[in-house]
Scaffold this active site. Sequence first.
Site, PDB file in Angstrom:
ATOM      1  N   GLY A 248       0.834  -1.203   0.000  1.00 46.25           N
ATOM      2  CA  GLY A 248       0.000   0.000   0.000  1.00 46.25           C
ATOM      3  C   GLY A 248       0.869   1.253   0.000  1.00 46.25           C
ATOM      4  O   GLY A 248       0.674   2.167  -0.789  1.00 46.25           O
ATOM      5  N   PHE A 249       1.825   1.286   0.910  1.00 46.11           N
ATOM      6  CA  PHE A 249       2.772   2.404   1.039  1.00 46.11           C
ATOM      7  C   PHE A 249       2.055   3.743   1.186  1.00 46.11           C
ATOM      8  O   PHE A 249       2.573   4.782   0.778  1.00 46.11           O
ATOM      9  CB  PHE A 249       3.758   2.411  -0.132  1.00 46.11           C
ATOM     10  N   GLY A 476       2.098  -6.581   4.524  1.00 41.76           N
ATOM     11  CA  GLY A 476       3.464  -7.053   4.339  1.00 41.76           C
ATOM     12  C   GLY A 476       4.386  -6.672   5.483  1.00 41.76           C
ATOM     13  O   GLY A 476       5.518  -7.134   5.537  1.00 41.76           O
ATOM     14  N   ALA A 519       1.827  -1.371  14.729  1.00 44.21           N
ATOM     15  CA  ALA A 519       2.470  -2.386  15.575  1.00 44.21           C
ATOM     16  C   ALA A 519       2.370  -1.995  17.044  1.00 44.21           C
ATOM     17  O   ALA A 519       2.010  -2.812  17.893  1.00 44.21           O
ATOM     18  CB  ALA A 519       3.925  -2.585  15.155  1.00 44.21           C
ATOM     19  N   PRO A 660      12.737  -8.668  15.492  1.00 50.86           N
ATOM     20  CA  PRO A 660      13.875  -8.078  14.782  1.00 50.86           C
ATOM     21  C   PRO A 660      13.974  -8.537  13.329  1.00 50.86           C
ATOM     22  O   PRO A 660      14.365  -7.756  12.463  1.00 50.86           O
ATOM     23  CB  PRO A 660      15.088  -8.568  15.578  1.00 50.86           C
ATOM     24  N   LYS A 661      13.615  -9.785  13.041  1.00 47.13           N
ATOM     25  CA  LYS A 661      13.707 -10.263  11.664  1.00 47.13           C
ATOM     26  C   LYS A 661      12.805  -9.427  10.754  1.00 47.13           C
ATOM     27  O   LYS A 661      13.201  -9.015   9.659  1.00 47.13           O
ATOM     28  CB  LYS A 661      13.276 -11.730  11.620  1.00 47.13           C
ATOM     29  N   LYS A 729       8.929   1.645  19.107  1.00 48.98           N
ATOM     30  CA  LYS A 729       8.606   2.854  18.339  1.00 48.98           C
ATOM     31  C   LYS A 729       8.382   2.419  16.884  1.00 48.98           C
ATOM     32  O   LYS A 729       8.486   1.246  16.560  1.00 48.98           O
ATOM     33  CB  LYS A 729       9.752   3.867  18.432  1.00 48.98           C
ATOM     34  N   GLY A 730       8.075   3.365  16.020  1.00 43.47           N
ATOM     35  CA  GLY A 730       7.720   3.031  14.633  1.00 43.47           C
ATOM     36  C   GLY A 730       8.899   2.500  13.830  1.00 43.47           C
ATOM     37  O   GLY A 730      10.048   2.912  14.020  1.00 43.47           O
ATOM     38  N   GLU A 733       8.241   3.336   8.325  1.00 43.22           N
ATOM     39  CA  GLU A 733       8.619   4.462   7.472  1.00 43.22           C
ATOM     40  C   GLU A 733      10.011   5.010   7.768  1.00 43.22           C
ATOM     41  O   GLU A 733      10.600   5.687   6.931  1.00 43.22           O
ATOM     42  CB  GLU A 733       7.586   5.584   7.617  1.00 43.22           C
TER      43      GLU A 733
HETATM   44  N1  MCN Z   1       8.043  -3.783  14.107  1.00 41.55           N
HETATM   45  C1  MCN Z   1       8.867  -4.314  15.071  1.00 41.55           C
HETATM   46  N2  MCN Z   1       9.145  -3.584  16.194  1.00 41.55           N
HETATM   47  C2  MCN Z   1       8.613  -2.365  16.387  1.00 41.55           C
HETATM   48  C3  MCN Z   1       7.742  -1.824  15.415  1.00 41.55           C
HETATM   49  C4  MCN Z   1       7.462  -2.580  14.280  1.00 41.55           C
HETATM   50  O1  MCN Z   1       9.371  -5.430  14.929  1.00 41.55           O
HETATM   51  N3  MCN Z   1       8.912  -1.668  17.470  1.00 41.55           N
HETATM   52  C5  MCN Z   1       7.833  -4.518  12.830  1.00 41.55           C
HETATM   53  C6  MCN Z   1       6.630  -5.449  12.829  1.00 41.55           C
HETATM   54  O2  MCN Z   1       6.879  -6.540  11.969  1.00 41.55           O
HETATM   55  C7  MCN Z   1       5.539  -4.568  12.242  1.00 41.55           C
HETATM   56  C8  MCN Z   1       6.306  -3.732  11.244  1.00 41.55           C
HETATM   57  O3  MCN Z   1       7.617  -3.585  11.797  1.00 41.55           O
HETATM   58  O4  MCN Z   1       4.531  -5.327  11.628  1.00 41.55           O
HETATM   59  C9  MCN Z   1       5.714  -2.338  10.944  1.00 41.55           C
HETATM   60  O5  MCN Z   1       5.286  -1.737  12.120  1.00 41.55           O
HETATM   61  P1  MCN Z   1       4.957  -0.167  12.243  1.00 41.55           P
HETATM   62  O6  MCN Z   1       6.192   0.615  12.169  1.00 41.55           O
HETATM   63  O7  MCN Z   1       4.060   0.013  13.422  1.00 41.55           O
HETATM   64  O8  MCN Z   1       4.140   0.183  10.903  1.00 41.55           O
HETATM   65  P2  MCN Z   1       2.639  -0.232  10.555  1.00 41.55           P
HETATM   66  O9  MCN Z   1       2.372  -1.609  10.963  1.00 41.55           O
HETATM   67  O10 MCN Z   1       1.714   0.850  10.969  1.00 41.55           O
HETATM   68  O11 MCN Z   1       2.728  -0.294   8.962  1.00 41.55           O
HETATM   69  C10 MCN Z   1       2.553   0.834   8.175  1.00 41.55           C
HETATM   70  C11 MCN Z   1       3.855   1.323   7.608  1.00 41.55           C
HETATM   71  C12 MCN Z   1       3.592   2.412   6.652  1.00 41.55           C
HETATM   72  S1  MCN Z   1       2.797   3.784   7.253  1.00 41.55           S
HETATM   73  C13 MCN Z   1       3.906   2.279   5.323  1.00 41.55           C
HETATM   74  S2  MCN Z   1       3.650   3.593   4.267  1.00 41.55           S
HETATM   75  C14 MCN Z   1       4.469   1.050   4.849  1.00 41.55           C
HETATM   76  C15 MCN Z   1       5.167   0.273   5.888  1.00 41.55           C
HETATM   77  O12 MCN Z   1       4.549   0.223   7.053  1.00 41.55           O
HETATM   78  N4  MCN Z   1       3.932   0.386   3.808  1.00 41.55           N
HETATM   79  C16 MCN Z   1       4.339  -0.908   3.575  1.00 41.55           C
HETATM   80  N5  MCN Z   1       5.772  -0.858   5.495  1.00 41.55           N
HETATM   81  C17 MCN Z   1       5.301  -1.545   4.420  1.00 41.55           C
HETATM   82  N6  MCN Z   1       5.730  -2.789   4.146  1.00 41.55           N
HETATM   83  C18 MCN Z   1       5.194  -3.480   3.113  1.00 41.55           C
HETATM   84  N7  MCN Z   1       5.636  -4.728   2.884  1.00 41.55           N
HETATM   85  N8  MCN Z   1       4.224  -2.933   2.321  1.00 41.55           N
HETATM   86  C19 MCN Z   1       3.787  -1.675   2.519  1.00 41.55           C
HETATM   87  O13 MCN Z   1       2.831  -1.167   1.761  1.00 41.55           O
HETATM   88 MO1  MOS Z   2       2.128   5.202   5.485  1.00 46.22          MO
HETATM   89  S1  MOS Z   2       2.505   6.572   3.990  1.00 46.22           S
HETATM   90  O1  MOS Z   2       1.655   6.418   6.613  1.00 46.22           O
HETATM   91  O2  MOS Z   2       0.629   4.525   4.943  1.00 46.22           O
END
Ligand code: MCN
Ligand code: MOS
Length: 766
Positions: A248-249, A476, A519, A660-661, A729-730, A733
């Site tokens: 989606g991104f 993903g 997450a 972590p993976k 934390k996030g 992105e």
């Molecule tokens: N994670 C982790 N430890 C943390 C935070 C996250 O291990 N402290 C890992 C987890 O596997 C989690 C992943 O990272 O599922 C992403 O977590 P997070 O940072 O919370 O992001 P979101 O789940 O909210 O995903 C959205 C984010 C955004 S905004 C975009 S844009 C994006 C991205 O994720 N688009 C993606 N990564 C992507 N990855 C894929 N494959 N496809 C997209 O469209």
């Molecule tokens: Mo991510 S651009 O915030 O879906």
Amino acid sequence: MTVHNIRHGDASDGAFAEAVGGRLSRVDGPAKITGAAKYAIEQQQLEGLAYAVLVGSTIASGKVLAIDTKAAEAAPGVLQVLTPDTIISLRTAADWFGTPPPDKPYCPLARDITFSGQHVAAIVAETFEQAVAAAALVKVSYDETSSIVDLSDAKAGDGIPIDAMTKEWGDAQGAFASAPVRICAAYNTPREYQAPMEPHGLIARWEGDRLTVWEPSQWLDGMARTYAEWFGVPFENVRLVSPYIGGGFGSKALALSHGAVAACAAKMLSRPVRLVMTRPQTFTGYGGRAATRQTVTIGADADGKFQSIVHRGVNETSIDGMWVEPLGSVTSIMYATPNFSSKQNVVRVNSVVPGAMRAPGENPSAFGIECAIDELAHEVGIDPLEIRLRNYAEQDPHAKKAWSTRQLREAFAVGAERFGWARRSPEPRSMRDGKQLIGWGVAAGTYPVRRAYGEAMVRILADGTVEVESSSIDMGQGTYTILAQTAAETVGVRADDVVVKLGDSRFPRAGVTGGSRLAGVMTGAVYKAASSALDQLVGLAISDPRSPFHALQANTLVVANGRITSPRGDGPDVSIAELLKSVGRDHIEATGDTMPENSTPEERYKNYTTIAMALPHTEGDYSRHSWCAHFIEVRVDEDFGTVRVSRVVSALDSGRLYNPKLAESQWKGGIIMGIGQALLEEGIVDRRHGRIVNDNLADYLVPTNADIPDIEVISVGIPDLHSSVLGGKGVGELAIVGVAPAIANAVFHATGKRVRDLPITLEKLI
Ligand code: MCN
Ligand code: MOS
């Protein structure tokens, strides 16, 4: 009673892989690899499915004079031709924030054209091929007016100031005027596109006044609200289904006009309708990243210490929509400066409204400031890493609050060590390998911790396995996997025994998957729900007269690996399944959420269907962000000017990692996307009719394996409980931020040529 099974430490491989923090492989992997995973538009078994195809405008600005549909109507298999005159009227829906919409009808097909590719008509037919053939017979005549195709068309002063983006402290202009060292440069980023593998599309089906939509979605509850508002039906009547998403991104967070067209067609025909965008249509169906221009002015003393930053930015938006790409977001927090001013304008151009694309704002913002500080380093003769440390911000310079955690110094140190930065020879063009000029560049990146509330259901079944349900999504990133780990560790079962169900708006609700928040939000919600399911389980085991533990009179029990024992090991040892059987229960169920207690149903609805209740990252005493440092080597061919990225070492602080993976995989994905942005990606506009010329994956270049070297990512984060329930934390992105400037800086080091215009293509190096 509260039982705690969750550890806050770090786990890695082996026995810990299934716990939070373990390197468990993607639980959805086998379904995807074997083809068992069904994506939205693969629900082909629907009876009576009809196919819709969109017709887009071929001009960027003007009016539709007439649509001749006769030939299309007579074409084989055609069921319906939709135009602004024939399509049913909808209501306008609220925006992301739930702002009450104007009371005016909404038509997803346009008469007034403001961008090329805007949907003007649609054909519905018995087969996809018949719809495509008939769509080619639709004749649209236009009254074309002149258009502003992109930012270069806009006259100076055309911009609309966005006052809410202004950030100022001290006297930035005055301090700049008296600074001993001054640099000022303009940086541009082009229009870029999310280009997910799976194009946008959906199947819509009405049963009476109930609508089911199978559609890839980053936000089921938000999109369900929009559909409900368009059609004036209760929110509960709309069901969104999106178990898997092919990327989606940022482009799949909102219900878009093509969805409205499909749902209208389904209603008018009383048949399920499938509509899939062609690849070119995905370039105009939703906006990519807005093109940006920014000027960064830094005043410093002779030691490279900032005295002032003056920053002006502009991004493109559409004629009748508003998108702000906040260019001051990194500029205002990355470095300490006593005087600061950042302002932003937007310029209206004839484009679809730009949208969210991985790290909107932070991404182009970092390109400006992280290149500018490199230029300053060169000007004053200080190592680019050293100058960043000299200007290190010990607290948030804008919010004037302490960082919740900021392991950026550690990221610089660890990254530099692994990369071998100390061996860098400072002069541009001073490192080479035969005809290859070698350049080493560094840049930092950051992304705010966006926080919101979520809910989840955890059910312990009679056979001792655990089910998790949430309307959140996995496109993903790894949501299925980390939620399985969270439930497994919290309840005390193996991750193999947890089934996570996502992507159905009938499940407990979740807000948007955007801003890298999911997450943190959902591990918190699942932890809560699983804790209360565990409490119920242990409560039953202790107090039910039929339980084998009843006689023990224990006040707590241990649940691990699906078995229940007493803490001292002196009692029975039974499986969860045996316990449930003995107390006559076929399941235990608990819902948990992270909403404030006593939240009203209205607040809950608002929380999940809009972004109005998201918590600011500077709420309370802290400023919360993820951080990273990228060290990148490029090789530039001296004769041809071709740039290849040959080595990347990035050290990143995303707090505690849930897996972590998967986090490493996310980071690498972000870095790869950043390499594409630096060297390849650019939407090219045809100046005659405002069409995106390279609107396909052959011409819109994204990196392939051959473009990508070994990438080393290193986690330097520590748990941050100000940021989320479990300390993460996030991740999603963060890593794209700072890659493009690190490459631009490396290219300067290799060649002595400063390219301030992305992408860095060979003609710009001559
Ligand atoms: N994670 C982790 N430890 C943390 C935070 C996250 O291990 N402290 C890992 C987890 O596997 C989690 C992943 O990272 O599922 C992403 O977590 P997070 O940072 O919370 O992001 P979101 O789940 O909210 O995903 C959205 C984010 C955004 S905004 C975009 S844009 C994006 C991205 O994720 N688009 C993606 N990564 C992507 N990855 C894929 N494959 N496809 C997209 O469209
Ligand atoms: Mo991510 S651009 O915030 O879906």
